[in-house]
Design an enzyme around this catalytic site. Sequence first.
Site, short mmCIF file in Angstrom:
data_model
loop_
_atom_site.label_atom_id
_atom_site.label_comp_id
_atom_site.label_asym_id
_atom_site.label_seq_id
_atom_site.Cartn_x
_atom_site.Cartn_y
_atom_site.Cartn_z
N ASP A 187 -76.02 -26.23 -127.23
CA ASP A 187 -77.40 -25.90 -127.61
C ASP A 187 -77.58 -24.37 -127.55
O ASP A 187 -76.59 -23.65 -127.71
CB ASP A 187 -78.37 -26.67 -126.70
CG ASP A 187 -79.72 -26.94 -127.36
OD1 ASP A 187 -80.21 -26.06 -128.10
OD2 ASP A 187 -80.31 -28.02 -127.14
C1 LIG Z 1 -79.23 -30.98 -132.36
O1 LIG Z 1 -80.23 -30.68 -131.39
C2 LIG Z 1 -81.47 -31.31 -131.65
C3 LIG Z 1 -82.49 -30.78 -130.66
O2 LIG Z 1 -81.95 -30.47 -129.43
C4 LIG Z 1 -81.28 -32.81 -131.54
O3 LIG Z 1 -82.49 -33.45 -131.81
C5 LIG Z 1 -80.21 -33.24 -132.55
O4 LIG Z 1 -79.94 -34.59 -132.38
C6 LIG Z 1 -78.91 -32.46 -132.34
N1 LIG Z 1 -77.98 -32.77 -133.40
C7 LIG Z 1 -76.70 -32.99 -133.20
C8 LIG Z 1 -75.86 -33.23 -134.40
O5 LIG Z 1 -76.22 -32.98 -132.07
#
Ligand SMILES: *[C@@H]1O[C@H](CO)[C@@H](O)[C@H](O)[C@H]1NC(C)=O
Length: 466
Positions: A251
Amino acid sequence: MKSFFSLVYLLLVLAFFSHITWAVKGNSLCKQTGMGEIRPHSVTITEFGAVGDGVTLNTKAFQNAIFYLNSFADKGGAKLFVPAGRWLTGSFDLISHLTLWLDKDAIILGSMNSDDWPVVDPLPSYGRGRELPGGRHRSLIYGRNLTDVIITGDNGTIDGQGSVWWNWFRSKTLNYTRPHLVELMNSTGVVISNLTFLNSPFWTIHPVYCSHVIVQDVTILAPLDSPNTDGIDPDSSDDVCIEDCYISTGDDLISIKSGWDEYGISFARPSRNIIIRRLTGHNQNGSGIAIGSEMSGGVSEVYAENIYFFNSSTGIILKTARGRGGYVRNIYISNVTLVGVDTAIFFNSNFSQHPDEFYDPNSLPVIERITFKDVIGDNIKVAGLLKGIEGDSFRHICLLNITLDVTTKSPWNCSNIQGYSSLVSPEICEPLKESIYPKHYSDCYLLPNHLRSSGNQNKGSWLFSS
Ligand SMILES: *[C@@H]1O[C@H](CO)[C@@H](O)[C@H](O)[C@H]1NC(C)=O
Ligand SMILES: *[C@@H]1O[C@H](CO)[C@@H](O)[C@H](O)[C@H]1NC(C)=O
Ligand SMILES: *[C@@H]1O[C@H](CO)[C@@H](O)[C@H](O)[C@H]1NC(C)=O
Ligand SMILES: *[C@@H]1O[C@H](CO)[C@@H](O)[C@H](O)[C@H]1NC(C)=O
Ligand SMILES: *[C@@H]1O[C@H](CO)[C@@H](O)[C@H](O)[C@H]1NC(C)=O
Ligand SMILES: *[C@@H]1O[C@H](CO)[C@@H](O)[C@H](O)[C@H]1NC(C)=O
Ligand SMILES: *[C@@H]1O[C@H](CO)[C@@H](O)[C@H](O)[C@H]1NC(C)=O
Ligand SMILES: *[C@@H]1O[C@H](CO)[C@@H](O)[C@H](O)[C@H]1NC(C)=O
Ligand SMILES: *[C@@H]1O[C@H](CO)[C@@H](O)[C@H](O)[C@H]1NC(C)=O
Ligand SMILES: *[C@@H]1O[C@H](CO)[C@@H](O)[C@H](O)[C@H]1NC(C)=O
Ligand SMILES: *[C@@H]1O[C@H](CO)[C@@H](O)[C@H](O)[C@H]1NC(C)=O
C-alpha cells in the site's frame, strides 16, 4: 525583452526555491537532541529467559526485561540488547529512556496467534478501529506516554509474520482491526533507525499523537499484494523526519494522516512539520507519498525532496472526501523521479469510507497551497488526475518544472481545482494554465516572507539586499 526578463526571473526564483527550505527546516528536525544514545545500563534479553529458536514464545521475557529496566529510567535510561537469533514474541510495551537494540542477525518475530496481540481501545481521533467497529489489536512493539525511546541496531529485523492477518482479513474472520508492527502513541523523542521491518499485519510504523519523531535508514518490506501494509504513517504528529528509507509494500509507502471525519475534527490534532527526504521505493497498489485519506485534524507544513519511485501505481496522492473537514495546506514536494508509475499526481476527493453514518457531509476539507517542483517521470500513464470537490475548489496548486513522459492521450484531467504552473510538459490542464510568474508567485507555497511582501515591482531586488 519582457520574456527574457521573465525567464531570468524564473531562473532566479527556481534557484531561490531550492535552497531556503532545507537550510532552515531540515537539519534541526532530523537531529536527535539531548537523547541518550549512550545508556549507562544494558541487559541482554537472554538474561530474562528468552530463547531465540523461533518457536519459544518470549513475550514474558521482553516484558520482564523492560520492567526491570524501568528502574534505570531516571538514571540515564537503559538498553535492551537483542542478540542474533529468532525471537518469537507477542505484543510488548516500551518505557521511556529505553533503547531497544537489535544485533545484525537478530530477528524479532510476531506471534501468529491473535491472542498474543491484546485488544486496546480505538484511537479517539478515529472513533473506532480503522477496519472494524470497536477496539483494535495492539501493535507488536507498543509505547504510550513515553519520552526518549530509541529502536535501533545493526540492521536487525522485526518481522510481523503478517500473512496470517492478511488471510483473516481476506476471509473476513477478523474480530478487531489488525495491529501495526510498531506504534508509539502520545510520545515525544522517538528514534527508529537502522533496522529492517518485514510483513506488518497492517500499517508498519505508526506514530500517533507524537512529537519529535525520527525514522532513519530503515528498510520496510511486505509483499506487493499484502493488504494495507503502509510503510510509515505519521498520524496527528508533529516534527517528524523520515530520511534515507527504502520501502516496498502492498500500500502507500508513507501516508500522513490526522484522524477520521467527525472524530478527527473534534480531536483536532494536526500533523505538521514533516520532512521526508531520500526515500526510494515501490508498490503496485498504493502511492509513494500519500496525504489522507484520514486528514480531518489537518495536515500542514510538509516538505518532501529527493524521492525516487519506480514500478508503482501512484506517485503522490492526496486522498479526501466530503465529511472529512480539516485541511491540507503548505505542502512542498520537490525533486521527484518517477519511473514506470501509472499516475504521477493524483487528487482523489471521493475516498468515501466513513467511520459511521454520523459524519457531516457538509464538512468539506480545505485544500490549498500545494507546490510540486522538479518532477521528472518516465513511462507514466497519466500525468495528473486532479479533482477537487464540487463547491470546494482546491486552490493555489502550483506546478513548476514538471516533465513527464506520458503514454496516454489525455495526460491531465482536472476539475474543481485552481492554481498556476510554469515549465510543465505535457501541456497542463486549463485550470492550472496561468503562469506562476510574474503575478502569482506569492500565491504559491513556499516563498520566503520578505520576497512575498515585496510584491512584483522589485523583481530580483531581494538578491542584492541581504
Ligand atoms: C488496492 O487497495 C485498495 C484500497 O486499499 C483495495 O480496495 C483494493 O482491493 C486493492 N487492490 C488490489 C489488487 O490489491
Ligand atoms: C500523554 O502523556 C502524558 C505524559 O507523558 C500524559 O500526561 C497525558 O495525559 C497523555 N495524554 C494522553 C491523551 O494519553
Ligand atoms: C497515558 O496517559 C493517559 C492519560 O493520562 C492515561 O489514561 C493512560 O493510562 C496512560 N497510559 C499509559 C500506558 O501510561
Ligand atoms: C547500521 O547497520 C549496519 C549493518 O549492520 C552497520 O554496519 C552500521 O554500523 C549501522 N549504523 C549505525 C549508525 O548504527
Ligand atoms: C539492511 O538490510 C536490508 C535487507 O536485508 C538491506 O536491503 C539493507 O541494505 C540493509 N541496510 C544496511 C544499512 O545495511
Ligand atoms: C474471532 O473470534 C472467534 C470466536 O471467539 C475466534 O474463534 C477466532 O479465532 C477469532 N479470530 C481472530 C482472527 O482472532
Ligand atoms: C534529486 O534526488 C535524487 C534521488 O532521487 C538525488 O540523487 C539527487 O542528488 C537529487 N538532486 C538534487 C539537486 O538534490
Ligand atoms: C520495473 O518493471 C519493468 C517492467 O515490468 C521491469 O522490467 C523492471 O525490471 C522493473 N524494475 C524493477 C527495479 O523492479
Ligand atoms: C463517490 O463515490 C461514491 C461511492 O463510491 C459514488 O457513489 C459517487 O458517485 C462518487 N461521487 C463522485 C462525485 O464521483
Ligand atoms: C527541472 O528539474 C530537473 C530535475 O527534475 C532538474 O534537473 C532541472 O535542473 C530543473 N530545471 C530548472 C530550470 O530548475
Ligand atoms: C476526466 O475524468 C472523467 C471522470 O473521471 C472522465 O469522464 C473524462 O472523460 C476525463 N476527461 C479526460 C479528458 O480524460
